[in-house]
Design an enzyme around this catalytic site. Structure first.
Site, PDB file in Angstrom:
ATOM      1  CE  LYS A 170      -1.722   3.098   1.841  1.00 37.44           C
ATOM      2  NZ  LYS A 170      -1.490   4.492   1.412  1.00 37.44           N
ATOM      3  N   GLY A 201      -4.428   3.473  -2.271  1.00 41.17           N
ATOM      4  CA  GLY A 201      -5.544   3.919  -1.433  1.00 41.17           C
ATOM      5  C   GLY A 201      -5.101   4.808  -0.297  1.00 41.17           C
ATOM      6  N   GLY A 203      -4.391   6.025   3.565  1.00 42.69           N
ATOM      7  CA  GLY A 203      -3.813   5.381   4.733  1.00 42.69           C
ATOM      8  C   GLY A 203      -4.839   4.857   5.726  1.00 42.69           C
ATOM      9  N   PRO A 204      -5.756   5.724   6.177  1.00 46.95           N
ATOM     10  CG  PRO A 204      -6.522   7.676   7.168  1.00 46.95           C
ATOM     11  CD  PRO A 204      -5.823   7.171   5.953  1.00 46.95           C
ATOM     12  N   GLY A 207      -4.606   1.374   4.074  1.00 45.76           N
ATOM     13  CA  GLY A 207      -3.435   1.109   4.923  1.00 45.76           C
ATOM     14  C   GLY A 207      -3.842   0.405   6.207  1.00 45.76           C
ATOM     15  CD  GLU A 245      13.468   1.252   9.160  1.00 47.47           C
ATOM     16  OE1 GLU A 245      14.017   2.279   9.618  1.00 47.47           O
ATOM     17  OE2 GLU A 245      13.950   0.114   9.278  1.00 47.47           O
ATOM     18  CB  CYS A 279      13.172   9.735   7.671  1.00 43.67           C
ATOM     19  SG  CYS A 279      13.916   8.499   6.619  1.00 43.67           S
ATOM     20  CD  GLU A 369      10.510  13.440  10.673  1.00 45.73           C
ATOM     21  OE1 GLU A 369       9.390  12.977  10.879  1.00 45.73           O
ATOM     22  OE2 GLU A 369      11.439  12.788  10.177  1.00 45.73           O
TER      23      GLU A 369
HETATM   24  P1  NAD Z   1       2.390   8.847   7.180  1.00 46.87           P
HETATM   25  O1  NAD Z   1       2.669   8.059   8.409  1.00 46.87           O
HETATM   26  O2  NAD Z   1       1.266   9.774   7.188  1.00 46.87           O
HETATM   27  O3  NAD Z   1       2.153   7.885   5.923  1.00 46.87           O
HETATM   28  C1  NAD Z   1       3.008   6.797   5.600  1.00 46.87           C
HETATM   29  C2  NAD Z   1       2.187   5.695   4.986  1.00 46.87           C
HETATM   30  O4  NAD Z   1       1.252   5.220   5.959  1.00 46.87           O
HETATM   31  C3  NAD Z   1       1.353   6.127   3.778  1.00 46.87           C
HETATM   32  O5  NAD Z   1       1.296   5.068   2.854  1.00 46.87           O
HETATM   33  C4  NAD Z   1      -0.014   6.356   4.392  1.00 46.87           C
HETATM   34  O6  NAD Z   1      -1.055   6.198   3.465  1.00 46.87           O
HETATM   35  C5  NAD Z   1      -0.055   5.265   5.430  1.00 46.87           C
HETATM   36  N1  NAD Z   1      -0.995   5.494   6.531  1.00 46.87           N
HETATM   37  C6  NAD Z   1      -1.456   6.682   7.009  1.00 46.87           C
HETATM   38  N2  NAD Z   1      -2.330   6.467   8.018  1.00 46.87           N
HETATM   39  C7  NAD Z   1      -2.419   5.124   8.190  1.00 46.87           C
HETATM   40  C8  NAD Z   1      -3.150   4.283   9.068  1.00 46.87           C
HETATM   41  N3  NAD Z   1      -3.968   4.777   9.990  1.00 46.87           N
HETATM   42  N4  NAD Z   1      -2.979   2.948   8.978  1.00 46.87           N
HETATM   43  C9  NAD Z   1      -2.132   2.422   8.061  1.00 46.87           C
HETATM   44  N5  NAD Z   1      -1.439   3.158   7.186  1.00 46.87           N
HETATM   45  C10 NAD Z   1      -1.571   4.500   7.246  1.00 46.87           C
HETATM   46  O7  NAD Z   1       3.767   9.556   6.881  1.00 46.87           O
HETATM   47  P2  NAD Z   1       4.114  10.515   5.656  1.00 46.87           P
HETATM   48  O8  NAD Z   1       3.672  11.880   5.987  1.00 46.87           O
HETATM   49  O9  NAD Z   1       3.640   9.898   4.396  1.00 46.87           O
HETATM   50  O10 NAD Z   1       5.710  10.417   5.660  1.00 46.87           O
HETATM   51  C11 NAD Z   1       6.491  11.253   6.410  1.00 46.87           C
HETATM   52  C12 NAD Z   1       7.020  10.565   7.647  1.00 46.87           C
HETATM   53  O11 NAD Z   1       7.673   9.346   7.304  1.00 46.87           O
HETATM   54  C13 NAD Z   1       8.042  11.370   8.356  1.00 46.87           C
HETATM   55  O12 NAD Z   1       7.802  11.369   9.735  1.00 46.87           O
HETATM   56  C14 NAD Z   1       9.360  10.663   8.059  1.00 46.87           C
HETATM   57  O13 NAD Z   1      10.380  10.820   8.951  1.00 46.87           O
HETATM   58  C15 NAD Z   1       8.914   9.253   7.984  1.00 46.87           C
HETATM   59  N6  NAD Z   1       9.862   8.487   7.193  1.00 46.87           N
HETATM   60  C16 NAD Z   1      10.679   7.596   7.835  1.00 46.87           C
HETATM   61  C17 NAD Z   1      11.607   6.874   7.119  1.00 46.87           C
HETATM   62  C18 NAD Z   1      12.518   5.886   7.777  1.00 46.87           C
HETATM   63  O14 NAD Z   1      13.086   5.065   7.094  1.00 46.87           O
HETATM   64  N7  NAD Z   1      12.679   5.906   9.076  1.00 46.87           N
HETATM   65  C19 NAD Z   1      11.701   7.043   5.755  1.00 46.87           C
HETATM   66  C20 NAD Z   1      10.850   7.953   5.129  1.00 46.87           C
HETATM   67  C21 NAD Z   1       9.928   8.659   5.869  1.00 46.87           C
END
Ligand code: NAD
Length: 462
Positions: A170, A201, A203-204, A207, A245, A279, A369
């Site tokens: 996803k 799709g 996230g909420p 995902g 991650e 990140c 962050e």
């Molecule tokens: P996010 O957590 O909003 O989204 C990440 C993914 O999770 C997306 O695919 C999203 O659709 C999905 N998602 C959102 N809500 C969900 C839910 N309730 N249940 C399941 N899936 C859900 O994060 P973002 O804004 O897309 O990305 C930015 C963040 O990601 C930053 O905090 C960054 O540091 C982190 N990041 C970490 C790494 C790492 O390797 N540690 C790498 C890249 C980004």
């Protein structure tokens, strides 16, 4: 831009269960460039069933066969590099040269590294009177962010496939076109039907359905700490494996003996790269008090040089969020020495490369962050003070240490509570484990450590 109007499930593009769609927007000009289906729990369920059905066959293939598919995947990704770079640029806004070198280039290296590891990894070992087998965990639910759209996918799917797992992906809602291209590449590489499945799709919705699906054995998530915490709790309640991650607030520690100009210039470039949406970016620069003014001047000059040459951030919400942090920095008393909250262009989600001086440890911009092109420069009195400040956040993903002697930097790096440290500007290594200490996550990606996340251990006694 080419967009599929279905989900890639069981080796074919199939119509989505519902009619909702997600618009994909180019962050440079705010124009809609495509639409993909917004998957539902029903789509996720179909994809998980396909992955489950394919699992026994794929798990039983010889590692050499899995290596051959991964080599083919690497070759397809390499052959389609230009198309991948253009797609990432269109949906993420990254400058094309950066998309070519990093967004399209790094996944080729990572896919290649897993082709090699699949062929050479010791999936079986003798321990005394036992034989210990490393077996695939099962069906993997992979949830990825938009910031490195293809890298984040390949860093999960390649090791999962190398291990013998099957996958439902996803991807992030902002960058689904790159994920669809990846699905095409998997098909072209001859990976059997059902081994890899894609559900686009929200996230909420999609995902969450994937993270909660009872027939998923391992959830591998990259994204925000807030969502990661929920996914970890769900996985914990179901007693299922999880890899997280998450976010970072990494320190770039410049020790008094360092080459200051080099450390500052590389540090600024690191934060501005990908418009600050990395990140592991070193967003806190720690400088000894006696060299502070010089460092601030160098950093401001370096940031000014970027002007509006960096790309936009991914969407309007992120732009507003980053601007909000810049305003908060000013309100809490930090000194702006480059950039600021005003947008450098009328159109597109651009944020000026921004540098703050006189940042103190407890300020919001030193703790949270930001995920935009914003650098905070902090002053320290001595090495112990630097260590305390560097370790003084809830995160521990990455960092950098600069010193005249490598041994001095290494000694300091060993005391940092963080998963990766670059010494005097050390280069990216696709085989080095990547992942966080503290709230930056659980588990590691890349190299052999990344592969072991997708394996479970069985021992037979004789
Ligand atoms: P996010 O957590 O909003 O989204 C990440 C993914 O999770 C997306 O695919 C999203 O659709 C999905 N998602 C959102 N809500 C969900 C839910 N309730 N249940 C399941 N899936 C859900 O994060 P973002 O804004 O897309 O990305 C930015 C963040 O990601 C930053 O905090 C960054 O540091 C982190 N990041 C970490 C790494 C790492 O390797 N540690 C790498 C890249 C980004």
């Amino acid at each position: 831009m080419k967009a599929h109007d279905g989900m890639y499930i069981d080796g074919a593009w199939r119509p989505a269960a519902g009619r909702d769609t997600i618009e994909v927007v180019n962050p440079v000009d705010e124009q809609v460039i495509g639409q993909v289906p917004a998957g539902t729990a029903e789509d996720v369920d179909a994809a998980v069933r396909s992955a489950r059905a394919a699992f026994p066959g794929w798990a039983a293939t010889a590692p050499a066969e899995r290596a051959a598919r991964l080599s083919a995947l690497r070759d397809v990704l390499a052959a389609r590099k230009d198309e991948i770079a253009e797609t990432v640029t269109a949906e993420l806004g990254a400058p094309l040269a950066f998309s070519q070198a990093v967004h399209a280039g790094v996944p080729v290296l990572v896919a290649g590294s897993y082709a090699e590891l699949a062929a050479t990894y010791a999936f079986e070992e003798k321990v005394g009177n036992s034989t210990v087998y490393q077996e695939p965990v099962g069906v993997v639910g992979a949830i990825t962010p938009w910031n490195y759209p293809l890298h984040q996918i390949v860093a999960k799917v390649a090791p999962a496939l190398a291990a013998g797992c099957t996958v439902v992906l996803k991807p992030a809602e902002d960058t689904p076109l790159t994920a669809q291209l990846f699905a095409e590449a998997v098909a072209e590489a001859g990976v059997p039907a059902g081994v890899f499945n894609l559900v686009t799709g929200l996230g909420p919705v999609a995902g969450q359905a994937l993270a909660e699906h009872p027939d998923v054995d391992l959830v591998s998530f990259t994204g925000s700490t807030a969502v990661g915490r929920r996914i970890g709790a769900t996985a914990g309640a179901a007693v299922k494996r999880v890899a997280l991650e998450l976010g970072g607030k990494s320190a770039n520690v410049i020790l008094p003996s360092a080459d200051l100009a080099k450390a500052v210039n590389v540090g600024v470039a690191n934060v501005m790269s990908n418009s600050g949406q990395t990140c592991s970016a070193w967003t806190r620069m720690l400088v000894p008090a006696e060299r502070y003014d010089e460092a601030v001047e160098l950093a401001a000059a370096a940031a000014e040089k970027y002007g509006d040459r960096i790309g936009p951030v991914v969407n309007a919400k992120q732009r507003d969020r980053v601007r909000g942090y810049i305003e908060k920095g000013v309100a809490e008393g930090a000194r702006l020495v480059a950039g600021g909250p005003e947008s450098p262009r009328d159109q597109g989600y651009f944020v000026s490369p921004t540098v703050f001086a006189d940042v103190t440890e407890r300020m919001t911009i030193a703790q949270e962050e930001i995920f935009g092109p914003v650098l905070s420069i902090l002053r320290y009195e001595d090495t112990e003070d630097a260590l305390r400040i560097a370790n003084g956040t809830v995160y521990g993903l990455a960092g950098a240490v600069w010193a005249g002697e490598e041994s001095e930097a290494v000694a300091f790096a060993r005391r940092l509570d963080t998963g990766q440290v670059d010494i005097n500007g050390g280069r990216f290594n696709p085989l080095a484990p990547f992942g966080g200490y503290k709230q930056s996550g659980v588990g590691r990606e890349l190299g052999a450590h990344g592969l072991s996340e997708y394996l479970q251990t069985k021992s037979l006694q004789f």
